[in-house]
Design an enzyme around this catalytic site. Structure first.
Site, PDB file in Angstrom:
ATOM      1  N   ASP A  32       0.840  -1.192   0.000  1.00 23.19           N
ATOM      2  CA  ASP A  32       0.000   0.000   0.000  1.00 23.19           C
ATOM      3  C   ASP A  32       0.875   1.243   0.000  1.00 23.19           C
ATOM      4  OD1 ASP A  32      -2.314  -1.497   0.111  1.00 23.19           O
ATOM      5  OD2 ASP A  32      -2.574  -1.312   2.277  1.00 23.19           O
ATOM      6  N   ARG A  33       0.350   2.319  -0.537  1.00 26.64           N
ATOM      7  CA  ARG A  33       1.112   3.570  -0.648  1.00 26.64           C
ATOM      8  C   ARG A  33       1.688   4.006   0.700  1.00 26.64           C
ATOM      9  NH1 ARG A  33      -0.373   8.891  -0.191  1.00 26.64           N
ATOM     10  NH2 ARG A  33       0.886  10.386  -1.369  1.00 26.64           N
TER      11      ARG A  33
END
Length: 239
Positions: free
Chosen positions: A57-58
């Site tokens: 995930d970012r």
């Protein structure tokens, strides 16, 4: 946002692959909107045929594998497909939670638009094993070992146990403020207190896989500054 030079992210490199310590707030691949810088673009500037072997995930930092050629990409992808890659994440969760090899087996349905839900009828199999590593008065440092690799798997599996990751507002996690853990903390006049971490507290700590047919290796990604600071402050004020 300014990110370190790609070469400064490298934990390991050989002629076929690279393992990096991905910074938080750097997307693994191109977002639909395009535009912003991402790890794949940085990797391709460094090595022309680079391909990202899995995603984080970012906001998640930590160990990520990049193949330098199609053959290595296939070799590593097959290990992921057959669940031969061992991944270890560390998370700080709200509350005191005692997990001893807790095996969460809850199917996850991808709803699109980066949204997922637990769905026993239509979801894809998803399994994670959790162990508590360190207890604080108001938080717990947890080791997370995902067996499968679904989107938001660790985050939603922890939320299903009422053990939300600190700062993960999407799944009900509350940010950590110094004023909550430090006695006598005083904020200056007209100052607004910011959370200790400006993201959710999840870090891909270690990845173990075969780098070739004969050699299995483990790589550990040191905590980034924000995660290390959170642990240091919890050790000091919430132990």
């Amino acid at each position: 946002m300014k990110f370190p030079a790609f070469k400064d992210l490298i934990l390991f490199e050989n002629p076929n692959l690279i393992v990096v310590n991905k910074p938080a707030f750097l997307s693994s691949l191109d977002d639909r909107e395009g535009g912003e810088i991402n790890l794949l673009r940085l990797a391709k500037q460094y090595s022309d045929d680079a391909q990202i072997c899995h995603r984080l995930d970012r906001e998640t930092s930590g160990a990520l594998i990049i193949a330098k050629n199609p053959e290595t990409y296939r070799f590593i992808s097959m290990q992921f497909e057959h669940r031969k890659v061992n991944k270890v994440y560390h998370a700080v969760i709200n509350g005191t939670q005692v997990f001893e090899d807790l095996h969460v087996d809850l199917p996850i349905l991808n709803l699109g638009g980066k949204n997922v839900a637990i769905n026993r009828q239509e979801g894809k199999p998803a399994e994670t094993i959790f162990n508590s590593l360190k207890y604080y008065k108001h938080y717990t440092l947890v080791e997370c070992r995902p067996i499968t690799g679904r989107m938001h798997q660790i985050r939603i599996h922890l939320a299903s146990q009422r053990a939300n990751i600190a700062g993960d507002e999407m799944y009900g996690g509350l940010p950590v403020y110094l004023s909550q853990i430090k006695r006598g903390y005083r904020l200056g006049k007209d100052q607004e207190e910011l959370p200790i971490m400006k993201r959710f507290a999840l870090h891909a700590r270690q990845v173990t896989f075969k780098i070739d047919e004969n050699t299995e290796m483990s790589f550990e990604a040191p905590y980034p500054k924000d995660f290390a600071t959170l642990i240091k402050l919890l050790d000091k004020f919430d132990a």
